[in-house]
Design a protein around this motif. Structure first.
Motif, short mmCIF file in Angstrom:
data_model
loop_
_atom_site.label_atom_id
_atom_site.label_comp_id
_atom_site.label_asym_id
_atom_site.label_seq_id
_atom_site.Cartn_x
_atom_site.Cartn_y
_atom_site.Cartn_z
N ALA A 96 0.86 -0.98 -0.16
CA ALA A 96 -0.16 0.06 0.12
C ALA A 96 0.73 1.10 0.04
CB ALA A 96 -1.04 -0.06 1.23
N ARG A 97 0.40 2.41 -0.49
CA ARG A 97 1.12 3.57 -0.54
C ARG A 97 0.59 4.85 0.20
NH1 ARG A 97 -0.27 2.68 -6.41
NH2 ARG A 97 0.65 0.69 -5.98
N PRO A 98 1.21 5.61 1.07
CA PRO A 98 2.48 5.17 1.29
C PRO A 98 2.51 3.89 2.25
CG PRO A 98 1.71 7.06 2.30
CD PRO A 98 0.87 6.72 1.19
N SER A 99 3.30 3.05 2.46
CA SER A 99 3.43 1.83 3.17
C SER A 99 3.68 2.23 4.77
CB SER A 99 4.56 1.02 2.71
OG SER A 99 4.78 -0.12 3.45
N ALA A 100 2.82 2.03 5.61
CA ALA A 100 3.05 2.02 6.75
C ALA A 100 4.16 0.86 7.36
CB ALA A 100 1.67 1.64 7.77
N ASP A 101 4.02 -0.24 6.85
CA ASP A 101 5.07 -1.30 7.28
C ASP A 101 6.54 -0.84 6.83
OD1 ASP A 101 3.63 -3.29 8.34
OD2 ASP A 101 3.07 -4.30 6.42
N LEU A 102 6.77 -0.21 5.79
CA LEU A 102 7.98 0.31 5.57
C LEU A 102 8.53 1.57 6.30
CD1 LEU A 102 7.99 0.13 1.54
CD2 LEU A 102 9.06 -1.35 3.14
N LEU A 103 7.73 2.31 6.47
CA LEU A 103 7.83 3.50 7.47
C LEU A 103 8.30 3.14 8.78
CD1 LEU A 103 5.85 6.72 7.96
CD2 LEU A 103 6.85 5.67 9.86
N LEU A 104 7.48 1.96 9.48
CA LEU A 104 7.58 1.55 10.97
C LEU A 104 8.68 0.78 11.03
CD1 LEU A 104 3.84 0.92 11.70
CD2 LEU A 104 5.16 2.94 12.26
N VAL A 105 8.91 0.05 10.05
CA VAL A 105 10.29 -1.01 10.21
C VAL A 105 11.51 -0.12 10.22
CG1 VAL A 105 11.77 -2.57 9.01
CG2 VAL A 105 9.28 -3.16 9.18
N THR A 106 11.55 0.89 9.63
CA THR A 106 12.77 1.60 9.40
C THR A 106 12.91 2.74 10.77
OG1 THR A 106 11.90 3.46 8.20
CG2 THR A 106 13.33 1.83 6.96
N LEU A 107 11.69 3.08 11.13
CA LEU A 107 11.69 4.05 12.37
C LEU A 107 11.99 3.10 13.63
CD1 LEU A 107 10.43 6.47 14.07
CD2 LEU A 107 8.18 5.13 14.22
N ALA A 108 11.60 1.74 13.73
CA ALA A 108 11.89 0.89 14.77
C ALA A 108 13.51 0.62 14.88
CB ALA A 108 11.47 -0.43 14.42
N VAL A 109 14.24 0.29 13.64
CA VAL A 109 15.62 0.07 13.61
C VAL A 109 16.23 1.49 13.99
CG1 VAL A 109 15.37 -1.91 12.34
CG2 VAL A 109 15.86 0.16 11.24
N THR A 110 16.13 2.35 13.57
CA THR A 110 16.82 3.70 13.94
C THR A 110 16.54 4.47 15.23
OG1 THR A 110 15.26 4.97 12.37
CG2 THR A 110 16.84 4.12 11.37
N CYS A 111 15.21 4.30 15.54
CA CYS A 111 14.81 5.23 16.80
C CYS A 111 14.61 4.24 18.02
CB CYS A 111 13.69 5.82 16.41
SG CYS A 111 13.87 7.20 15.30
N GLY A 112 14.33 2.88 17.87
CA GLY A 112 14.51 2.08 19.07
C GLY A 112 13.56 2.56 19.91
N PRO A 113 13.61 2.37 21.45
CA PRO A 113 12.63 2.79 22.20
C PRO A 113 12.09 4.34 21.97
CG PRO A 113 14.80 2.66 23.37
CD PRO A 113 15.24 2.05 21.92
N ARG A 114 12.90 4.92 21.37
CA ARG A 114 12.09 6.32 21.16
C ARG A 114 10.89 6.25 20.23
NH1 ARG A 114 15.05 9.85 23.88
NH2 ARG A 114 17.47 9.03 24.37
N ALA A 115 10.65 5.34 19.65
CA ALA A 115 9.70 5.17 18.60
C ALA A 115 8.19 5.08 19.12
CB ALA A 115 9.90 4.04 17.42
N LEU A 116 7.14 5.63 18.67
CA LEU A 116 6.12 5.40 19.13
C LEU A 116 5.05 5.32 18.09
CD1 LEU A 116 3.15 5.24 20.87
CD2 LEU A 116 3.25 7.69 20.84
N ALA A 117 4.41 4.09 17.65
CA ALA A 117 3.54 3.69 16.43
C ALA A 117 2.04 3.95 16.92
CB ALA A 117 3.84 2.50 15.86
N VAL A 118 1.42 4.82 16.14
CA VAL A 118 -0.12 4.72 16.36
C VAL A 118 -0.82 4.51 14.97
CG1 VAL A 118 -1.88 6.49 17.06
CG2 VAL A 118 0.21 6.78 17.85
N VAL A 119 -1.72 3.56 15.27
CA VAL A 119 -2.15 2.66 14.15
C VAL A 119 -3.77 3.17 14.35
CG1 VAL A 119 -2.71 0.55 12.93
CG2 VAL A 119 -0.66 0.55 14.21
N LEU A 120 -4.03 3.70 13.20
CA LEU A 120 -5.56 4.41 13.21
C LEU A 120 -6.29 3.71 12.31
CD1 LEU A 120 -4.63 8.05 13.50
CD2 LEU A 120 -5.25 6.74 15.20
N THR A 121 -7.70 4.27 12.05
CA THR A 121 -8.63 3.58 11.23
C THR A 121 -8.00 3.16 9.72
OG1 THR A 121 -10.69 3.58 10.12
CG2 THR A 121 -9.32 5.54 10.64
N GLY A 122 -8.46 2.01 9.11
CA GLY A 122 -8.07 1.62 7.87
C GLY A 122 -8.37 0.32 7.49
#
Length: 211
Positions: free
Chosen positions: A107-133
């Motif tokens: 899907a575009r833009p991809s939440a998975d691609l964004l969140l995976v790179t957020l996870a590996v670059t920001c670690g415990p500083r990352a907060l993911a909020v999954v909303l309606t979809g």
């Protein structure tokens, strides 16, 4: 090259699809202009149509909102919106990399691609909020966020226009809080405040988030 987690502030990623405009506006609306966290916004968009998402959200919050550009650096107090027809990735230096989408999934833009790179670059500083979809985008991404020590919130079924994305996230068993839409902004602010006082778990006083 800088390695590790050089950013010393939280990074909040809001991801959504169908019904996401209202949800995003309700989450961003109460956030202050001096929010001590960077914010990334990704909503599934038609890659062949001009998007007004950035301008609409900018009119509904005091937090500065801009469309993400290739090479941007994350800074606290700014919300960057992923443009249509692009995927957003983060480098270890928290620079934005925009990748053109193809004709096929994800899907575009991809939440998975964004969140995976957020996870590996920001670690415990990352907060993911999954909303309606609709669909299951973000399910793999929140697994990465959780595995790398970050935090995951999901919108509850009662307030979701479409429960596909938050339901898939909740189904992993890795969501830290399942929240009604009106309560998400306060939870984000609480998470950021906890980070500001140096709590490594980013959990509010008294322990834990409601499920």
């Amino acid at each position: 090259m800088t390695t590790g987690h050089p950013v010393r502030f939280p990074v909040v990623a809001l991801v959504a699809s169908a019904g996401g405009l209202d949800a995003l506006a309700q989450v961003l609306g109460p956030l202050p202009a001096d929010l001590p966290a960077a914010v990334l916004v990704a909503q599934h968009l038609d890659p062949y149509r001009t998007s007004h998402l950035t301008s609409i959200l900018a009119g509904r919050t005091a937090l500065p909102v801009a469309e993400a550009a290739d090479g941007d650096v994350l800074v606290p107090g700014v919300a960057l919106v992923v443009p249509a027809a692009r995927h957003l990735l983060l480098t270890p230096e928290q620079r934005i990399v925009l990748v053109d989408v193809g004709a096929l999934p994800p899907a575009r833009p991809s939440a998975d691609l964004l969140l995976v790179t957020l996870a590996v670059t920001c670690g415990p500083r990352a907060l993911a909020v999954v909303l309606t979809g609709k669909g299951t985008d973000a399910q793999a991404g929140i697994r990465a966020v959780a595995r790398c020590g970050g935090t995951v919130f999901a919108q509850d079924e009662a307030t979701s226009a479409h429960f596909g994305m938050p339901g898939a996230a909740i189904g992993t068993g890795l969501v830290d809080a399942v929240l009604p839409l009106p309560g998400i902004a306060a939870a984000v602010l609480g998470h950021v405040a906890a980070a500001a006082v140096g709590n490594p778990a980013f959990s509010p006083p008294g322990g834990g988030y409601p499920q």
